[in-house]
Enzyme design. Structure first.
Site, PDB file in Angstrom:
ATOM      1  N   ILE A 105     -40.382 -37.151   7.259  1.00 11.95           N
ATOM      2  CA  ILE A 105     -40.768 -38.377   7.970  1.00 11.95           C
ATOM      3  C   ILE A 105     -40.896 -39.577   7.020  1.00 11.95           C
ATOM      4  O   ILE A 105     -40.335 -40.637   7.280  1.00 11.95           O
ATOM      5  CB  ILE A 105     -42.108 -38.195   8.733  1.00 11.95           C
ATOM      6  CG1 ILE A 105     -42.128 -36.876   9.518  1.00 11.95           C
ATOM      7  CG2 ILE A 105     -42.395 -39.396   9.643  1.00 11.95           C
ATOM      8  CD1 ILE A 105     -41.206 -36.779  10.692  1.00 11.95           C
ATOM      9  N   ASP A 161     -45.720 -49.073   2.380  1.00 14.85           N
ATOM     10  CA  ASP A 161     -46.997 -48.717   1.758  1.00 14.85           C
ATOM     11  C   ASP A 161     -46.832 -47.465   0.909  1.00 14.85           C
ATOM     12  O   ASP A 161     -45.705 -47.035   0.643  1.00 14.85           O
ATOM     13  CB  ASP A 161     -48.114 -48.585   2.798  1.00 14.85           C
ATOM     14  CG  ASP A 161     -47.882 -47.453   3.776  1.00 14.85           C
ATOM     15  OD1 ASP A 161     -46.971 -46.646   3.540  1.00 14.85           O
ATOM     16  OD2 ASP A 161     -48.610 -47.379   4.759  1.00 14.85           O
TER      17      ASP A 161
HETATM   18  N1  EPU Z   1     -39.333 -46.014  11.450  1.00 15.73           N
HETATM   19  C1  EPU Z   1     -38.222 -46.807  11.339  1.00 15.73           C
HETATM   20  N2  EPU Z   1     -38.116 -47.856  12.199  1.00 15.73           N
HETATM   21  C2  EPU Z   1     -39.036 -48.137  13.152  1.00 15.73           C
HETATM   22  C3  EPU Z   1     -40.181 -47.314  13.246  1.00 15.73           C
HETATM   23  C4  EPU Z   1     -40.300 -46.252  12.381  1.00 15.73           C
HETATM   24  O1  EPU Z   1     -37.357 -46.595  10.497  1.00 15.73           O
HETATM   25  O2  EPU Z   1     -38.868 -49.103  13.912  1.00 15.73           O
HETATM   26  C5  EPU Z   1     -39.463 -44.871  10.523  1.00 15.73           C
HETATM   27  C6  EPU Z   1     -40.609 -45.087   9.544  1.00 15.73           C
HETATM   28  O3  EPU Z   1     -40.182 -45.861   8.431  1.00 15.73           O
HETATM   29  C7  EPU Z   1     -40.974 -43.669   9.182  1.00 15.73           C
HETATM   30  C8  EPU Z   1     -40.692 -42.889  10.465  1.00 15.73           C
HETATM   31  O4  EPU Z   1     -39.846 -43.719  11.251  1.00 15.73           O
HETATM   32  O5  EPU Z   1     -40.126 -43.206   8.173  1.00 15.73           O
HETATM   33  C9  EPU Z   1     -41.924 -42.527  11.252  1.00 15.73           C
HETATM   34  O6  EPU Z   1     -42.608 -43.677  11.635  1.00 15.73           O
HETATM   35  P1  EPU Z   1     -43.549 -43.757  12.928  1.00 15.73           P
HETATM   36  O7  EPU Z   1     -43.251 -45.049  13.593  1.00 15.73           O
HETATM   37  O8  EPU Z   1     -43.411 -42.513  13.732  1.00 15.73           O
HETATM   38  O9  EPU Z   1     -44.989 -43.760  12.284  1.00 15.73           O
HETATM   39  P2  EPU Z   1     -46.107 -44.870  12.418  1.00 15.73           P
HETATM   40  O10 EPU Z   1     -46.303 -45.239  13.837  1.00 15.73           O
HETATM   41  O11 EPU Z   1     -45.866 -45.941  11.440  1.00 15.73           O
HETATM   42  C10 EPU Z   1     -48.004 -43.110  12.793  1.00 15.73           C
HETATM   43  C11 EPU Z   1     -49.335 -42.802  12.181  1.00 15.73           C
HETATM   44  C12 EPU Z   1     -49.156 -42.178  10.812  1.00 15.73           C
HETATM   45  C13 EPU Z   1     -48.326 -40.915  10.970  1.00 15.73           C
HETATM   46  C14 EPU Z   1     -46.990 -41.243  11.658  1.00 15.73           C
HETATM   47  C15 EPU Z   1     -46.129 -40.041  11.936  1.00 15.73           C
HETATM   48  C16 EPU Z   1     -50.762 -44.518  13.065  1.00 15.73           C
HETATM   49  C17 EPU Z   1     -51.599 -45.705  12.805  1.00 15.73           C
HETATM   50  N3  EPU Z   1     -50.103 -44.025  12.036  1.00 15.73           N
HETATM   51  O12 EPU Z   1     -47.360 -44.045  11.922  1.00 15.73           O
HETATM   52  O13 EPU Z   1     -50.455 -41.820  10.350  1.00 15.73           O
HETATM   53  O14 EPU Z   1     -48.072 -40.360   9.712  1.00 15.73           O
HETATM   54  O15 EPU Z   1     -47.250 -41.898  12.913  1.00 15.73           O
HETATM   55  O16 EPU Z   1     -46.819 -39.111  12.680  1.00 15.73           O
HETATM   56  O17 EPU Z   1     -50.713 -44.005  14.170  1.00 15.73           O
HETATM   57  C18 EPU Z   1     -52.223 -41.598   8.815  1.00 15.73           C
HETATM   58  O18 EPU Z   1     -52.977 -41.484   9.789  1.00 15.73           O
HETATM   59  O19 EPU Z   1     -52.595 -41.353   7.637  1.00 15.73           O
HETATM   60  C19 EPU Z   1     -50.830 -42.009   9.046  1.00 15.73           C
HETATM   61  C20 EPU Z   1     -50.031 -42.446   8.084  1.00 15.73           C
END
Ligand code: EPU
Length: 437
Positions: free
Chosen positions: A338, A127
């Site tokens: 991140i 995204d």
């Molecule tokens: N990543 C991987 N592989 C995975 C999972 C993650 O490479 O299997 C990478 C992602 O591509 C990214 C990084 O790890 O570069 C962080 O991803 P993470 O999984 O921690 O984030 P998320 O769960 O997708 C949540 C929040 C985000 C927030 C991030 C980091 C929700 C719905 N979203 O995303 O919030 O920025 O954690 O804290 O909980 C927002 O609220 O505006 C938002 C984007």
């Protein structure tokens, strides 16, 4: 929604703010989007009626309600709570139509696999803030015995004999992977140990709800979780924790505008590093219980900031950090660790005259006393809020387009700005009128 309201983004999808104002007063923060969405998904783990209270009235929560309905749950919203009636048998498929609108729908993967033994969730893709991998979600579920593949745009998983405990080490403390794996492990046979997990307060919140449902999770808030699987869980009522990112947005708004804002409804220690950066920039921060006050007596000084997983500086506050740097005295080095696409925001902020040089994941920002008001466009939730807040430091009227993004994460953004003394206007048309409360 007004009958006949347009269903696409249009001219009225704009917030206009007049710059040169100091944010002053008190503002309340309600439940965290990134907790409430997952708490709603966690409800799927028990048949019967669960309720999540203190939810924010934002588009993403309405969309999650629709995701759960399509899985077979009965979902109803009342004031600040959502009631989720979960049947014995769920329909284990989340389609692309909804997942592309709400990336967080991926968090139903773990609960559905645990409850149904099979699941198909549309792959959300990347995204505006960057690539969003799923390898850790998939790898962890595979270790727990799932047969998992990526087919025709769907993540497809099955575990007909049920999931089993496993030892999993995450490469990176991913919020989403931690949540999916915990929600799968609570009903698995045996014990799952997950190392290098995310430690965000929202993860602790989900673990607390799951434990109240009868799960046995140890270590919430540390980097290792131990989950002893149980046979079944019970429905509960659970209150969402306050939104630290919304709270942090107001903290930076106060700092950038030399304002004085008290934020109620969020525990300030969840924002400790962010508030400390504001203090280093010359601000005065008073910590209370579930509230705090930020005052900035003079133009902020430049400070270097780098985003990191919790308890580090939150990536969701990066736009606000760049905004403060853009009006600070001196040059700040802002580093994003991140998401690879977060600096799209910085390109837009340059339209407001911000002096920013980007190299890789670093932004060198030379502050100027006042920004130059212009028309800009939001690319995601936090960029949208960051642009509006930056507009408060402009020399005239700043128009931020595509503010439907802000509606996805901030329940009463315009009303809150107004209550803090801002001259702000917006045409009130919901952006995703198909899915309202
Ligand atoms: N990543 C991987 N592989 C995975 C999972 C993650 O490479 O299997 C990478 C992602 O591509 C990214 C990084 O790890 O570069 C962080 O991803 P993470 O999984 O921690 O984030 P998320 O769960 O997708 C949540 C929040 C985000 C927030 C991030 C980091 C929700 C719905 N979203 O995303 O919030 O920025 O954690 O804290 O909980 C927002 O609220 O505006 C938002 C984007």
């Amino acid at each position: 929604m007004e009958p006949g309201a347009p269903s696409t983004m249009c001219d009225v999808d704009v917030i206009r703010v007049t710059g040169g104002v100091r944010l002053t007063g008190e503002v309340g923060v309600v439940g965290a989007k990134n907790s409430a969405l997952k708490l709603m998904a966690a409800a799927l783990l028990a048949s019967g009626e669960s309720a999540v209270t203190n939810i924010p009235r934002i588009t993403d929560i309405a969309l999650m309600g629709e995701v759960l309905r399509r899985l077979g749950a009965e979902v109803s919203f009342h004031d600040d709570s959502v009631h989720i009636g979960v049947p014995e048998r769920l329909h284990p498929e989340a389609d692309y139509d909804l997942v592309r609108r709400l990336r967080a729908s991926i968090c139903v993967l773990g609960p559905l696999l645990a409850r149904c033994g099979e699941v198909r969730v549309a792959h959300p893709g990347g995204d505006a803030i960057g690539s969003r991998g799923l390898d850790m979600h998939v790898g962890g579920l595979a270790k727990m015995g799932a047969d998992i593949s990526n087919e025709h745009g769907f993540v497809v998983a099955s575990a007909p004999a049920g999931l089993h405990g496993a030892k999993i080490s995450l490469d990176f403390p991913s919020v989403g992977a931690t949540e999916n794996l915990v929600m799968a492990a609570v009903l698995a046979r045996g014990t799952t140990v997950i190392d290098n997990v995310a430690r965000e307060p929202e993860i602790v919140d989900i673990c607390m709800m799951l434990n109240a449902m009868g799960a046995q999770i140890e270590g919430a808030g540390t980097s290792e979780l131990t989950i002893h699987g149980v046979e079944a869980l019970n429905p509960v009522t659970h209150a969402t924790i306050g939104d630290r990112i919304v709270a942090g947005t107001w903290a930076f708004g106060a700092a950038m505008t030399c304002g004085d804002v008290t934020v109620n409804g969020c525990e300030p220690r969840w924002l400790e590093i962010a508030l400390d950066k504001i203090a280093q920039a010359g601000g005065q921060v008073d910590y209370g219980v579930n509230n705090f006050r930020v005052r900035m007596p003079q133009r902020p000084q430049a400070v270097d900031i780098r985003t990191l997983p919790y308890p580090g500086f939150a990536t969701d506050l990066l736009p606000m950090a760049i905004g403060m740097a853009a009006v600070a005295e001196g040059t700040s080095l802002i580093t994003e660790n991140i998401f690879d696409g977060r600096f799209m925001f910085a390109e837009e902020l340059k339209r407001l005259g911000a002096e920013i040089r980007i190299e890789g994941h670093h932004a060198m920002v030379r502050g100027r006393e006042r920004l130059s008001s212009a028309e800009v466009t939001a690319s995601d939730i936090r960029a949208g809020a960051g642009l509006v807040i930056a507009g408060l430091c402009g020399d005239g009227v700043t128009s931020v387009r595509a503010v439907h993004h802000i509606d996805r994460g901030y329940p009463n953004f315009v009303g809150d700005l107004r209550s803090l003394g801002v001259d702000v206007a917006r045409a009130e048309v919901p952006s995703d009128p198909e899915y309202t409360f």
